[in-house]
Design a protein around this motif. Sequence first.
Motif, mmCIF file in Angstrom:
data_model
loop_
_atom_site.group_PDB
_atom_site.id
_atom_site.type_symbol
_atom_site.label_atom_id
_atom_site.label_comp_id
_atom_site.label_asym_id
_atom_site.label_seq_id
_atom_site.Cartn_x
_atom_site.Cartn_y
_atom_site.Cartn_z
ATOM 1 N N THR A 178 0.827 -1.221 0.000
ATOM 2 C CA THR A 178 0.000 0.000 0.000
ATOM 3 C C THR A 178 0.852 1.256 0.000
ATOM 4 O O THR A 178 0.318 2.367 0.090
ATOM 5 N N LEU A 179 2.164 1.092 -0.105
ATOM 6 C CA LEU A 179 3.071 2.237 -0.065
ATOM 7 C C LEU A 179 3.162 2.894 -1.434
ATOM 8 O O LEU A 179 3.348 2.212 -2.446
ATOM 9 N N PRO A 180 3.028 4.222 -1.513
ATOM 10 C CA PRO A 180 3.205 4.900 -2.800
ATOM 11 C C PRO A 180 4.576 4.587 -3.405
ATOM 12 O O PRO A 180 5.576 4.451 -2.679
ATOM 13 N N GLU A 181 4.611 4.482 -4.715
ATOM 14 C CA GLU A 181 5.841 4.089 -5.405
ATOM 15 C C GLU A 181 7.010 5.016 -5.056
ATOM 16 O O GLU A 181 8.141 4.556 -4.855
ATOM 17 N N ARG A 182 6.745 6.308 -4.975
ATOM 18 C CA ARG A 182 7.819 7.252 -4.683
ATOM 19 C C ARG A 182 8.437 6.973 -3.311
ATOM 20 O O ARG A 182 9.653 7.013 -3.143
ATOM 21 N N GLU A 183 7.596 6.667 -2.322
ATOM 22 C CA GLU A 183 8.112 6.398 -0.983
ATOM 23 C C GLU A 183 8.871 5.076 -0.940
ATOM 24 O O GLU A 183 9.862 4.942 -0.214
ATOM 25 N N TYR A 184 8.402 4.097 -1.693
ATOM 26 C CA TYR A 184 9.115 2.825 -1.734
ATOM 27 C C TYR A 184 10.516 3.019 -2.312
ATOM 28 O O TYR A 184 11.512 2.531 -1.764
ATOM 29 N N ARG A 185 10.609 3.753 -3.416
ATOM 30 C CA ARG A 185 11.921 4.003 -4.020
ATOM 31 C C ARG A 185 12.819 4.797 -3.072
ATOM 32 O O ARG A 185 14.032 4.565 -3.011
#
Length: 360
Positions: free
Chosen positions: A173-180
């Motif tokens: 459920t983590l936004p892609e930007r935060e995961y990166r």
Amino acid sequence: MRTVHVSLGERSYDIHVGTGLLPRLGEWCRELGLSRRAAVITDTRVAEHHLEAVMRSLRAAGFDPVAVTVPAGEGSKQWRQVQRCHDALAAARLERRSLVVALGGGVVGDLAGFVAATYLRGVPFVQVPTTLLAQVDSSVGGKVGINLRAGKNLVGAFYQPRLVVADLETLGTLPEREYRAGLAEVIKYGAIADAALLGLVESGMDRLLRKDPGVLEPVVARCCEIKAEVVSADEREGGRREILNFGHTIGHAWEALAGYGRWLHGEAIAVGQVLEAELSCRRLGLARGDRDRLERVLAAAGLPTRVRWTGRRVDRLLEVMRLDKKVRDGRIRFVLLAELGRAEWGHVVEEAQIREVLLG
């Protein structure tokens, strides 16, 4: 599931890393032998996805939990939110053997940990990190705190959790930007302590970006192992623990200068790692090829690696850097790389050379 042990005598604890772990949280918390009252501190975004599962698990294990929700984002790491949380814990009549659960990313972990460290002069807390950055870094090691306008994490404490539960499914459920952004910390661990880990990240980047648990679980666990080893040897950052700050001297300053939330922490330290690797080339003889490789890996993770610096921006950055916790006698100190996989701490770098590297 993989379990990493943080060895700190009577303050030792385990880190569980795997998929589908939230239903077991209550069971593990019950084994800590705490009282029934508990508070789950989370943010508005994480609450939508994971709060009910955590509350259900705690209730099933015999706890009587209340939820305390703060706004999502770096802006919650401030005194006003600390007071709100303290008031909520008092209203719920938490006692010294009550439990605080930090459910969220690094902001929630830092805030909830600081609340736990200061309420009744310290109550037990458990970290349930839901971002990659928190799972590999901020949830482990006991650094908790809040920000001031002058800089990041300038008020805080060393206060160890009783348990860390890193459920990799929460990353879905983590936004892609935060995961990166979290991958910046993963890459940092390879740069400072384990060249083989850096190679695994480099070769497995496509699978990591897909959040494939087959590569994600061993990578997250290895990062936790490295941090556990460092923290066990130097809990209060009197020496070796400083290597964990590679990329952070410049990165933290840029994060504060740009405005908290405009740049994510991982994005800022990605830029910091590249610049501090450049300093490493000039000061320690880090091979130029290693510096370039580090930048390529960060870029492959979709992270920024450069900022357009102006003289005025550099002046302001240096002002913020002078507030860094590693400053001694007004002189800025850095963690630098002797080679990929081996870092050294405590290097004093004069402002003229920092300016030279920034302006390129």
